[in-house]
Design a protein around this motif. Structure first.
Motif: not given
Ligand code: SAH
Length: 510
Positions: A440-450
């Motif tokens: 349903d969703a994907i969460l990014f908690a930092s630029s490095s994760a993106v």
């Protein structure tokens, strides 16, 4: 080392939700040499093992081939006799409809040492997570576990369903019965059970994808068919099922039934994971990177024996600390071999790992960057003619080392001990689940994760009918990176905190 005695631990893996395993199970998984696991074991559990552990899947493969029982038993015996610590992980409890009894007998016959660790069996989890108390004063004073599966190839005791229809004040919990649900209910009624008796099916109990329907012995087969429920599920029959409506707490959580993917490594993710699970979400952790030891290099032994000449040792990650002390304690049985070495580090998790060994961290900057650590070290005023050793990985902390070198007072050496590598997501079971079913969703908690998600996007490509996740971002910086990489955020946290990110997700999915 074959002179060591091997052992097999027959371990209950619980009903699904990883936090429902015992502490003993967790500890055994984390120290096993070999893990052999079944279909219904949550893939997350297997990830608790050491990198060196051999992991063997004994469930159904895509071609529906299952490893025959005798082969599994032979495998257990073989590895134990080779001196291995074997963990045989089985869904729920190993001795309830799990063939754990047969495996224990085979081990006993072969003279192999073994231990049996109980687990939360499916019926207990299904009762708890669907709000169905399995016993209740004045309503049910007995609980019967039954199997609906009768293997036509195997002659053996068959369940006389009619005789169970006669029981009063009893809860029936039926495993493996979905294929014959209609028949089972009809037989119970033929045996004297009132067709008005409350009955329910609970599928995938304890997991985010749990589903349940409740009705009566007369209506349940139709209701369940209409809802499309199938194995794995527990069927309950008995007056206690009435309570489902009043105390079904789990399926009412705000993120219940939602699949949410998160995108860093396990250590970095656990807080976010806990928050999401507390709201009922099913969390898919996509392991984009992995840290492995790189201690084969020459010179490490030499450096370790020369540790006494250094004044400071610097760590930039918790993994670095773990891997360093692993190597260190292999060479030196006594922590005093560290001499007067002083400890510096970045990050709270890194500091915790050092302090766990009752060693004091004397220098840790407020901001967790290599640059601030260099500044903090320089500010101690202790670097004149000092020798500093920096434990590092292949992704080098160049800013830290360069800054110390520029300062020019200390002699700085590197101790490369580990590598941060991309994981092979092609074979990762959680990634596979993501590719097949989406989220349903994907969460990014930092630029490095993106960034790392973007680099691996190819191997995370979704199947045609998989659910396309909405992308959530923790704050402006992360959103900017997402925008730049062509995957703009669908929602953003109001403040850059995990709580706000989760709140934004709940609002978006409402
Ligand atoms: N040893 C296991 C049972 C193995 S038999 C235990 O103690 O739970 C497999 C059956 O268990 C499935 O067909 C289903 O009836 C039940 N089961 C296992 N996990 C389940 C789950 N999460 N939700 C509902 N039923 C489950």
């Amino acid at each position: 080392m074959s002179q060591l005695k091997g052992i097999v631990h027959l371990v209950g893996a619980g009903p699904g939700e990883p936090n429902l395993v015992t502490l003993r199970a967790r500890e055994l998984i984390a120290s096993a040499d070999v893990i052999i696991y079944d279909q219904l074991v949550h893939p997350e559990l297997v990830k608790w093992c050491r990198a060196e552990c051999e992991v063997i899947f004994a469930g159904k493969t895509a071609g529906c081939h299952t490893v025959p029982q005798e082969e599994i038993e032979a495998l257990l015996v073989k590895h134990a006799q080779a001196g291995k610590r074997v963990v045989r992980l089985k869904g729920g409890d190993p001795l309830i409809f799990g063939r754990g009894g047969e495996e224990a007998r085979a081990l006993a016959a072969a003279g192999v040492a073994f231990e049996i660790v109980p687990g939360v069996t499916a019926a207990l989890a299904a009762g708890a997570y669907a709000g169905i108390p399995l016993t209740l004063r004045h309503t049910s004073s007995a609980l019967v576990f039954l199997t609906g599966h009768e293997d036509p190839a195997k002659p053996g005791p068959t369940v006389d369903w009619r005789s169970y229809g006669e029981l009063k004040n009893t809860t029936l919990a039926i495993y493996m019965g979905m294929g014959r649900l209609r028949h089972i209910l009809a037989e119970l009624v033929a045996g004297g059970l009132s067709p008005k008796t409350p009955a329910a099916v609970v599928q995938w109990a304890s997991l985010g994808r749990q589903r349940s329907v409740a009705g009566t012995a007369a209506t349940l087969a139709d209701l369940s068919e209409k809802a499309g429920l199938a194995a794995p599920a527990v069927i309950f029959v008995g007056e206690v099922v009435k309570n489902h409506e009043a105390i079904d707490w789990f399926e009412r959580l705000p993120l219940f039934g939602r699949r949410v993917a998160i995108t860093r490594t396990r250590d970095q993710n656990s807080e976010l994971r806990d928050k999401l699970e507390a709201l009922g979400a099913e969390v898919l952790e996509l392991p984009l990177i992995r840290v492995t030891k790189d201690v084969s290099r020459e010179g490490i032994v030499e450096i370790l024996t020369e540790l006494g000449q250094y004044d400071w040792i610097v760590f930039t990650s918790a993994n670095g600390v773990r891997i360093f002390f692993d190597a260190f304690f292999k060479g030196f049985p006594d922590v005093r071999a560290l001499g007067g070495l002083r400890f510096a580090c970045v990050g709270a998790a890194t500091a915790r790992e050092i302090e766990r060994l009752h060693l004091k961290v004397e220098c840790q900057p407020a901001t967790a960057t290599g640059e601030s650590l260099a500044d903090a070290l320089i500010a101690t005023g202790s670097l004149d003619h000092a020798k500093v050793i920096v434990v590092c990985g292949n992704l080098n902390r160049d800013t830290l080392v360069k800054k110390l070198e520029q300062d020019g007072r200390a002699i700085v050496d590197r101790l490369p001990l580990y590598r941060t590598e991309r994981t092979d997501l092609a074979r990762d079971p959680v990634a596979d689940d993501f590719r097949t079913h989406g989220a349903d969703a994907i969460l990014f908690a930092s630029s490095s994760a993106v960034q790392s998600f973007h680099e691996q996007a190819q191997s995370l490509q979704l199947a045609k009918d998989a659910k396309r996740p909405l992308a959530g971002s923790i704050g402006p910086q992360t959103s900017e990176t997402m925008m730049k990489l062509g995957m703009p955020a669908d929602f953003t946290a109001k403040q850059p905190s995990l709580d706000a990110l989760v709140a934004a997700l709940v609002k978006k999915l409402k």
